[in-house]
Design a protein around this motif. Structure first.
Motif, mmCIF file in Angstrom:
data_model
loop_
_atom_site.group_PDB
_atom_site.id
_atom_site.type_symbol
_atom_site.label_atom_id
_atom_site.label_comp_id
_atom_site.label_asym_id
_atom_site.label_seq_id
_atom_site.Cartn_x
_atom_site.Cartn_y
_atom_site.Cartn_z
ATOM 1 N N ASN A 159 -4.537 6.633 6.393
ATOM 2 C CA ASN A 159 -4.667 5.274 6.598
ATOM 3 C C ASN A 159 -3.115 4.607 6.558
ATOM 4 O O ASN A 159 -2.013 5.057 6.193
ATOM 5 C CB ASN A 159 -5.263 4.422 5.430
ATOM 6 N N GLN A 160 -3.116 3.120 7.231
ATOM 7 C CA GLN A 160 -1.844 2.729 7.348
ATOM 8 C C GLN A 160 -1.405 2.384 5.969
ATOM 9 O O GLN A 160 -1.934 1.965 5.058
ATOM 10 C CB GLN A 160 -1.990 1.235 8.155
ATOM 11 N N ALA A 161 0.025 2.753 5.640
ATOM 12 C CA ALA A 161 0.530 2.236 4.243
ATOM 13 C C ALA A 161 1.955 1.968 4.574
ATOM 14 O O ALA A 161 2.380 1.956 5.646
ATOM 15 C CB ALA A 161 0.440 3.551 3.457
ATOM 16 N N ASP A 162 2.535 1.169 3.556
ATOM 17 C CA ASP A 162 3.823 0.562 3.439
ATOM 18 C C ASP A 162 4.802 1.678 3.070
ATOM 19 O O ASP A 162 5.932 1.832 3.403
ATOM 20 C CB ASP A 162 3.849 -0.636 2.496
ATOM 21 N N ARG B 205 6.563 8.312 12.905
ATOM 22 C CA ARG B 205 6.559 8.098 14.104
ATOM 23 C C ARG B 205 5.364 6.944 14.125
ATOM 24 O O ARG B 205 5.584 5.848 14.703
ATOM 25 C CB ARG B 205 6.008 9.256 14.875
ATOM 26 N N ASP B 206 4.213 7.175 13.415
ATOM 27 C CA ASP B 206 3.165 6.360 13.561
ATOM 28 C C ASP B 206 3.257 4.944 12.815
ATOM 29 O O ASP B 206 2.431 3.994 12.989
ATOM 30 C CB ASP B 206 1.721 7.019 13.217
ATOM 31 N N ASN B 207 4.360 5.102 11.833
ATOM 32 C CA ASN B 207 4.285 3.819 10.951
ATOM 33 C C ASN B 207 5.905 3.402 10.745
ATOM 34 O O ASN B 207 6.441 3.566 9.627
ATOM 35 C CB ASN B 207 3.896 4.102 9.450
ATOM 36 N N ASN B 208 6.465 3.254 11.902
ATOM 37 C CA ASN B 208 8.058 3.098 11.842
ATOM 38 C C ASN B 208 8.841 2.028 11.081
ATOM 39 O O ASN B 208 9.717 1.803 11.001
ATOM 40 C CB ASN B 208 8.523 3.038 13.230
ATOM 41 N N SER B 209 7.680 0.979 10.733
ATOM 42 C CA SER B 209 7.971 0.022 9.948
ATOM 43 C C SER B 209 7.697 0.338 8.277
ATOM 44 O O SER B 209 8.388 -0.441 7.377
ATOM 45 C CB SER B 209 7.391 -1.131 10.064
ATOM 46 N N LYS C 85 1.029 -1.135 0.222
ATOM 47 C CA LYS C 85 -0.048 0.077 0.091
ATOM 48 C C LYS C 85 0.899 1.189 -0.061
ATOM 49 O O LYS C 85 2.012 1.444 0.739
ATOM 50 C CB LYS C 85 -0.814 -0.103 1.181
ATOM 51 N N ALA C 86 0.264 2.092 -0.989
ATOM 52 C CA ALA C 86 1.281 3.625 -0.766
ATOM 53 C C ALA C 86 0.318 4.595 -0.606
ATOM 54 O O ALA C 86 -0.946 4.569 -0.893
ATOM 55 C CB ALA C 86 1.826 3.721 -2.222
#
Length: 445
Positions: free
Chosen positions: A36-39, A65-69, A2-3
């Protein structure tokens, strides 16, 4: 995979983001909204004001910060000017300069072809970027690769015809970031426009950093528009911001064509000759007046908007009154007022005396109030007239929304069943008292 994409600033940034979205989608990447959560998050930044930079920092830091991976890719004018500052916002942040921004198009293909573990996404992608950014590019990259196959956020199409700027305005940092003016070859513009027309687009916006400086061979902007009008069919043309000193009688004669929307955005900045000179603008207040007069000769009551800066260093109360006067005297349909934002590296950053920030805010409010009165005056003249509205989307109640040729947003009643986004509808304007006006459908065009 996801982007998500987040864009700040000008229409040119929006165009480039559209192209990136198309490239990622074509490679099988799912596009999600930025909340939303994305890669992968791609942030296209702006450096026009300190607030735009603050917002860019806030969003980059939040995504990191919210999506450190995940991987956060930052690009655009702010990154061009303050790369180290942007890199410090998160361990999973990588930067791409303006000259290399087109590399992100190729990144989509890399991600689409490699099925690696998502846990390796940052390291693999960062390595790929490092290898490709190290490859030298002629003429500072390929700025006109951005030609999106489909426009994911708009029913109208955008075409980038120019980039960079040769002006040296005292307040502008974008010129430093984008570099000298470059233009897309006129034959390639015709080719791309015909492709867009073949896809069914009924409106195309010609955009760039300073499209007035367009030059391809012996064709300037007026010559390009003539060529477009002669060699394309099926869509109306909207122009991004124009400089008052380029609106000569010859240029306005070209703008008279019915395919060119009666909606013009002028980069005015001030009504005071003293301030215009200090800004290093290439015209006077009389030039602005003559430009507006010419536009109203060739178009029937066009929507003319203007950018105005409040609180430029050295601006007196008398200078402010000159800006107020030009808004009311020329009856601009809308003035986009910006409080002066000192940009490091520009001449105006060191000009004194400074107008206190609180006073600048108050001056901006006064200019906006004058603009509101001009807007009311304009829309009161529109009620009962016909407008050709580009339908953009339909709500759950069957009410369609879209923009007229004068770029006013309308809710359109009684549209025929089977209507689709991108169609042109001839409508009668019913009301314009609210932020979104209302109109009644008559027929498709």
């Amino acid at each position: 995979m996801k982007a998500a994409f987040y864009t700040l600033g000008c229409k040119l940034n929006q165009v480039e983001t559209e192209a990136l979205v198309s490239a990622f989608r074509e490679q099988g990447v799912s596009i999600v909204s930025s909340d939303n959560q994305a890669d992968i998050y791609v942030v296209n930044t702006c450096t026009v004001t300190s607030k735009s930079e603050q917002k860019a920092r806030r969003m980059i830091r939040k995504f990191s910060r919210d999506n450190n991976s995940s991987l956060v890719i930052a690009t655009g004018c702010y990154v061009q000017m303050e790369e180290e500052e942007v890199l410090s916002l998160g361990d999973n942040v990588v930067t791409v300069s303006l000259d290399d921004k087109d590399t992100i198009l190729d990144l989509a293909a890399f991600i689409g072809s490699y099925r690696f573990d998502l846990r390796e996404l940052k390291s693999r992608t960062a390595l790929w970027l490092q290898e490709h950014l190290a490859t030298s590019k002629p003429d500072g990259g390929e700025r006109f690769r951005y030609s999106p196959a489909d426009f994911n956020f708009h029913s109208r199409a955008f075409l980038k015809i120019q980039d960079g700027c040769d002006n040296s305005c005292a307040y502008c940092r974008v010129t430093i970031a984008r570099g000298a003016s470059v233009s897309l070859d006129s034959d390639e513009i015709i080719n791309r426009l015909n492709q867009l027309a073949g896809k069914g687009y009924r409106e195309v916006v010609l955009t760039g950093i300073n499209i007035d400086s367009y030059q391809s061979g012996d064709l300037d902007l007026a010559g390009l528009l003539k060529k477009i009008l002669e060699e394309t069919r099926g869509f109306r043309i909207r122009l991004s911001s124009l400089e008052p000193d380029t609106l000569t009688e010859q240029m306005c004669g070209v703008l008279a064509d019915e395919r060119i929307c009666p909606h013009f955005h002028l980069s005015v900045q001030s009504g005071s000759d003293v301030i215009l000179k200090a800004m290093r603008r290439n015209y006077t207040s009389e030039t602005i007046r003559e430009a507006v007069r010419q536009l109203r000769v060739v178009k029937d009551d066009p929507f003319i908007a203007a950018d105005i800066i409040a609180g430029f260093p050295g601006e007196t109360e008398s200078d402010l009154e000159e800006s107020m006067k030009i808004i009311t005297e020329l009856n601009f349909a809308r003035a986009h007022v910006f409080p002066f934002s000192p940009r490091p590296g520009t001449e105006a950053y060191d000009i004194t005396p400074k107008v206190p920030e609180r006073e600048t805010v108050l001056r901006a409010a006064r200019l906006r109030k004058a603009s509101e009165e001009s807007y009311k005056s304009y829309i009161s003249r529109s009620i009962g007239k016909e407008a050709v509205i580009l339908l953009e989307h339909c709500d759950d109640n069957g009410l369609w929304y879209g923009f007229s040729e004068t770029y006013i947003r309308f809710a359109v009643e009684n549209v025929d069943k089977g209507a689709q986004a991108g169609q042109m509808a001839v409508c009668k304007i019913k009301d314009l008292s609210a932020g979104t006006g209302s109109a009644v459908f008559h027929k498709f065009q």
